[in-house]
Design an enzyme around this catalytic site. Sequence first.
Site, PDB file in Angstrom:
ATOM      1  N   GLU A 140     -10.895 -68.457  22.554  1.00 13.86           N
ATOM      2  CA  GLU A 140     -10.073 -67.720  23.532  1.00 13.86           C
ATOM      3  C   GLU A 140     -10.993 -67.313  24.672  1.00 13.86           C
ATOM      4  O   GLU A 140     -11.965 -66.585  24.461  1.00 13.86           O
ATOM      5  CB  GLU A 140      -9.439 -66.469  22.918  1.00 13.86           C
ATOM      6  CG  GLU A 140      -8.307 -66.759  21.975  1.00 13.86           C
ATOM      7  CD  GLU A 140      -7.568 -65.494  21.524  1.00 13.86           C
ATOM      8  OE1 GLU A 140      -7.465 -64.535  22.319  1.00 13.86           O
ATOM      9  OE2 GLU A 140      -7.121 -65.477  20.368  1.00 13.86           O
ATOM     10  N   GLU A 178      -9.662 -62.621  15.248  1.00 13.38           N
ATOM     11  CA  GLU A 178     -10.206 -61.332  15.712  1.00 13.38           C
ATOM     12  C   GLU A 178     -10.164 -60.266  14.614  1.00 13.38           C
ATOM     13  O   GLU A 178      -9.697 -59.142  14.841  1.00 13.38           O
ATOM     14  CB  GLU A 178      -9.456 -60.862  16.967  1.00 13.38           C
ATOM     15  CG  GLU A 178      -9.710 -61.762  18.157  1.00 13.38           C
ATOM     16  CD  GLU A 178      -9.192 -61.227  19.490  1.00 13.38           C
ATOM     17  OE1 GLU A 178      -8.448 -60.229  19.518  1.00 13.38           O
ATOM     18  OE2 GLU A 178      -9.534 -61.839  20.529  1.00 13.38           O
TER      19      GLU A 178
HETATM   20  O1  AHR Z   1      -4.524 -64.287  24.052  1.00 17.50           O
HETATM   21  C1  AHR Z   1      -3.935 -63.031  23.897  1.00 17.50           C
HETATM   22  C2  AHR Z   1      -4.542 -62.243  22.752  1.00 17.50           C
HETATM   23  O2  AHR Z   1      -5.865 -61.920  23.048  1.00 17.50           O
HETATM   24  C3  AHR Z   1      -4.607 -62.931  21.430  1.00 17.50           C
HETATM   25  O3  AHR Z   1      -3.438 -62.823  20.702  1.00 17.50           O
HETATM   26  C4  AHR Z   1      -5.711 -62.176  20.724  1.00 17.50           C
HETATM   27  O4  AHR Z   1      -6.390 -62.966  19.786  1.00 17.50           O
HETATM   28  C5  AHR Z   1      -6.589 -61.710  21.858  1.00 17.50           C
HETATM   29  O5  AHR Z   1      -6.923 -60.370  21.741  1.00 17.50           O
END
Ligand code: AHR
Length: 493
Positions: A292, A173
């Site tokens: 994610e 990210e």
């Molecule tokens: O999954 C939780 C968090 O969400 C992770 O650390 C991050 O990459 C995202 O913003």
Amino acid sequence: MLTALVTIDPSYTIGPVRRRTFGSFIEHIGRCIYGGVYQPDHPRADADGFRTDVIDLAKELGVSVVRYPGGNFVSGYRWEDGIGPRDGRPARLDLAWHSTEPNLFGLDEFVRWAQVAGVEPMMAINLGTRGVQEAVDLLEYCNISGGTKLSDLRRRNGAPEPHNIKLWCLGNEMDGEWQIGHKTAEEYARLATETARAMRMIDPDLLLVACGSSNSKMATFGEWERVILEEAYDLVDMVSAHAYYYEQDGDIGSFLASSVDMDHMIDTVVATADLVKDHKGSPKQIGISFDEWNVWYQTGPTAALPTGDNWPVAPRLNEDRYSITDAVVVGSLLISLLRHTDRVEAACLAQLVNVIAPIVTEPDGRIWRQTTFHPFAQTSGLARGEVLNIQIASPLYQTRQYGDAPIVDATATWDAETGSLVVFAVNRSQSQPVDLAIDVRSLPHLIQAGATSFAEGSQTTPQTNDTVRIADGTAHVIIPPVSWNVVTIRRER
Ligand code: AHR
């Protein structure tokens, strides 16, 4: 009663069901690692301190790939802190989650855990505070068999064989201003490109994932991917996408239609990647690692980070408790991922245990499955063969966020070897059941149908749906309001 029609033709396929679609994620955050996968004093811990009850449920969930060690955590992480004898490992401040990282579980433990759990490791590298040198050092430590300083160090640390990690995320990210070492697209594009180039000097066959956008609402979404790919196109295989959804202000209708956003996000990244492909006249196609995704409320008793001088080890963080509606949304997101199997080459449900997770543990010993466990386990367990390009005729409903959305969404997989068709479907109506017809006249030998439904008011697990019938090449099943449904249609045995 509302009706919807799914038309199946096995000659129209999108692509193969990929096992990597059913990945998950373990991060050094809250009780995911400590008290989740690793708890040496737990009665079910093995000799390495891994909770075998967690491993058993990860297997039942059907997880294929597991991403590690973050997440936001990785952007401040020194991987060297987590190797070697435990009594020599430092405790460090974890800035991402305002916690103390004891480094009792690190790289070698993760790879061992992945072996025991039967999953493929996916390693993220720190491109927040670190760069090319640390990435190639990590790769040398992991994947070189021996004869160099770092590979010999791994051997001395108890891993004589190389870890042979194939999947690597180039940071996490990096478009987000919350990220430690956040970068502009241009800055990240340079760093990711040079890191990828150096990593490929060690192993040209790695699968490298460049950071895409943290969600589709980022102001830079689309342009970020374009800038990164203009520079890194030849050196990376995939670009990542992340998305979390939750019910906002009681707007259940939009929440149930969250996969409209996921579809849009994937389609936009594909269009952008293909635009760059065209600019470059490249024969290569970039895939998506949706590494994610989940339902995440970001509110509630465990949402706030510790503050000030309080830097606890493994505090309870983001331990969301999921409803059946949340499970229906998780199911619909799986439908979206499968529907894009031609371009989504990997995906990770974030996360695996305790933190926004399908599996929850208690320190005193208990372990349990959340509602979201079930759509994932059913889909990873039953989706086989090819994902079909089905036609869906569904009534629409109005949503505040996404305009008109179909009440029924679905996908189907066809396993020619076993002669088994599986239809995964959600009913997003909050009040009405739907008579779902599945036209399988193109598969005339399929004459036996079974179904399960998971709906509000039923049990805590999907239940057999007795309404399913098949006659004259069409299966019918009544799917309840706000439900996740799996219909299996086979030859008679
Ligand atoms: O999954 C939780 C968090 O969400 C992770 O650390 C991050 O990459 C995202 O913003």
